[in-house]
Design a protein around this motif. Structure first.
Motif: not given
Length: 540
Positions: A267-273, A490-493, A497-500, A528-540
């Protein structure tokens, strides 16, 4: 005791018999009123008697047919029984330069943009077609190349290509008696152990096969698409015709066409599809979207894929016989299932690690097999035009054990099965890889139709930057520009669908490990210095 006939006499008699049979069949098929025409399909298994049944019921002995002979130096041998039935014409031509090689016609690179001039192909001499007019039947002896072809690979032979293209062009030029009467039916007989090139003469059009003899009734519309193509990938496939300039009839049925992708084994490519489907929809495509999925894809994911726009069809996966156990491409032959989509005339296959940036519907004009180049004489199977066909699928399945694959996967196999292919611009399958030092920022070119994400996929990285930067052996795959474009889709979908495309704890752990190694190595790009702000990081 009677003397045993020589091999040449036997061949001559066999050929004469086949030719006479087909001649009589042509007379039956083309020159009698439709109400008297016999359906011969139920008689085919009774060869050779079925030819005579057709003749006895319907033949019109007063009509001659016109026959062209291609690469038949000895003619038809003994055919006195054809007197009064056929006008036989030998087609004259100059043989292609014997010094030409296959890679002269299928170079690794061409100047697609014409910066240094328009790409050109070496010449393959053709007959003066106007000297022969409209033919009813063409008989050709087809060479196999190299004394019978390569045992474990495709046949790449210039003279073989020349003979096939001559026959195809002559058939197409005999397509119309006149515009009022419409299409004619034209036939071809091929003599030779390997048969004609199936890239040109479809197995669907094969009427009869016995030994070295094959009889075809080609679909002349599809065949004409092929003869419009260059001799090889030495030139781009020509621009699609504008409205009103098509070679097909305006009242022809609308072709059935779709984009298709395949998910199997993980299922690794479900998001890609899901993102691929949304990217196609965002370009205002009018084509169907079809996804083939095996049993590894969960019901939840299948529902998400359907919501994204895919028509899902369940399949059984196919193992790649030349791949190693547990290799990344072990089940890549599952892609062959796309030839089973016979409810469509044409499909454009797209790998699920791509996104589409511009509408590609116009490229359905091109014939099988059209694709962008890869390296050497090969095409990349990540985006390709396919014409579904039951017999093509069966042939691919039959040949998969004996035909080799340079990489153990589908791309190597398909390149041996379809050695004559048509070059699409690389911007239809732009590989995200950077090998030139002058593009240090790894910016993507403008005017792309797709981006093919090599290396770590965008949804497997943080949204903030391309994590390929953090791995020394993946940095040539890294591009923040390409990464940003994927996340724009992704942001326009729709949000449902985004939880997939969620970030898992395992993915987060892996990326933190890579960031740590990049920090220890003090990699100069500084991602590697960039501060990660990916909102998904707070929902896994």
């Amino acid at each position: 005791m009677a003397m045993k006939p020589s091999g040449s006499k036997l061949k001559s008699c066999t050929l004469s018999f086949i030719f006479l049979s087909l001649t009589l069949f042509l007379l039956t098929a083309n020159f009698l009123p439709k109400p008297r025409r016999t359906d011969v399909r139920h008689l085919r298994d009774e060869y050779p008697r079925w030819w005579y049944k057709v003749v006895a019921q319907e033949v019109n002995w007063r009509t001659k047919i016109k026959v062209g002979l291609v690469n038949m130096e000895d003619g038809l041998g003994q055919h006195s029984e054809l007197d009064g039935l056929a006008e036989i014409i030998t087609v004259n031509f100059d043989r292609a330069d014997e010094n030409l090689k296959w890679d002269d016609f299928f170079p690794e690179w061409i100047d697609e943009d014409g910066k240094w001039g328009s790409p050109s192909c070496p010449d393959i001499p053709m007959p003066r077609f106007e000297d022969y007019g409209e033919l009813d039947l063409i008989v050709a002896r087809v060479p196999c190349g190299g004394g019978g072809g390569e045992r474990n690979g495709g046949i790449r032979d210039i003279f073989r290509l020349q003979v096939n293209l001559m026959v195809a062009n002559m058939l197409v030029r005999s397509r119309w008696v006149n515009q009022e009467e419409g299409d004619r039916t034209v036939y071809a007989v091929f003599i030779g152990s390997c048969g004609p090139m199936w890239e040109i003469f479809r197995c669907d059009d094969l009427l009869w096969h016995e030994g070295d003899y094959r009889v075809y009734r080609p679909d002349l519309g599809r065949l004409q698409q092929r003869v419009l193509m260059p001799f090889g990938s030495c030139q781009l496939a020509p621009p699609y015709p504008k409205p009103g300039q098509q070679f097909w009839k305006s009242d022809a049925p609308k072709p059935r066409e779709a984009y298709v992708t395949v998910l199997h084994s993980t299922e690794a490519y479900v998001c890609g599809a899901i993102t691929l489907a949304q990217s196609i929809i965002q370009t205002n495509s009018t084509k169907d979207l079809v996804l083939l999925a095996d049993s590894s894809i969960s019901k939840k994911s299948l529902n998400g894929l359907r919501t994204a726009g895919w028509k899902v069809k369940l399949i059984e996966r196919i193992r790649s016989p030349h791949a190693k156990t547990d290799a990344y491409n072990e089940w890549n032959y599952s892609k062959l299932r796309i030839w089973e989509l016979t409810e469509y005339d044409k499909v454009i296959f797209i790998d699920s690690d791509l996104i589409v940036l511009k509408n590609m519907d116009r490229f359905f004009f091109y014939p099988q097999l059209s694709a962008a180049g890869n390296d050497k004489v090969l095409f990349n199977s990540g985006v390709m035009m396919v014409e579904p066909s039951k017999c093509t699928f069966e042939t691919l399945m039959e040949k998969r054990y004996e035909v080799s694959s340079y990489n153990g996967g589908d791309q190597g196999f398909l390149n041996e099965m379809f050695t004559w292919w048509h070059r699409w611009p690389s911007k239809l399958n732009h590989l995200k890889i950077f090998t030139k030092e002058h593009n240090k920022g790894h910016r993507m070119p403008k005017d792309l139709y797709t981006i093919h994400y090599l290396g770590m996929k965008p949804w497997m990285c943080y949204m903030d930057y391309d994590c390929n930067w953090d791995m020394s052996n993946h940095r040539h795959f890294a591009s923040d520009d390409a990464h940003r474009r994927w996340w724009q889709v992704y942001k326009a979908m729709p949000r449902r669908l985004q939880p997939h495309c969620g970030l898992t704890a395992g993915m987060d752990k892996r990326m933190r490990k890579w960031r740590g190694r990049a920090r220890e190595a003090n990699l100069s790009d500084g991602h590697w210095k960039i501060k990660v702000k990916d909102p998904r990081k707070h929902h896994f």
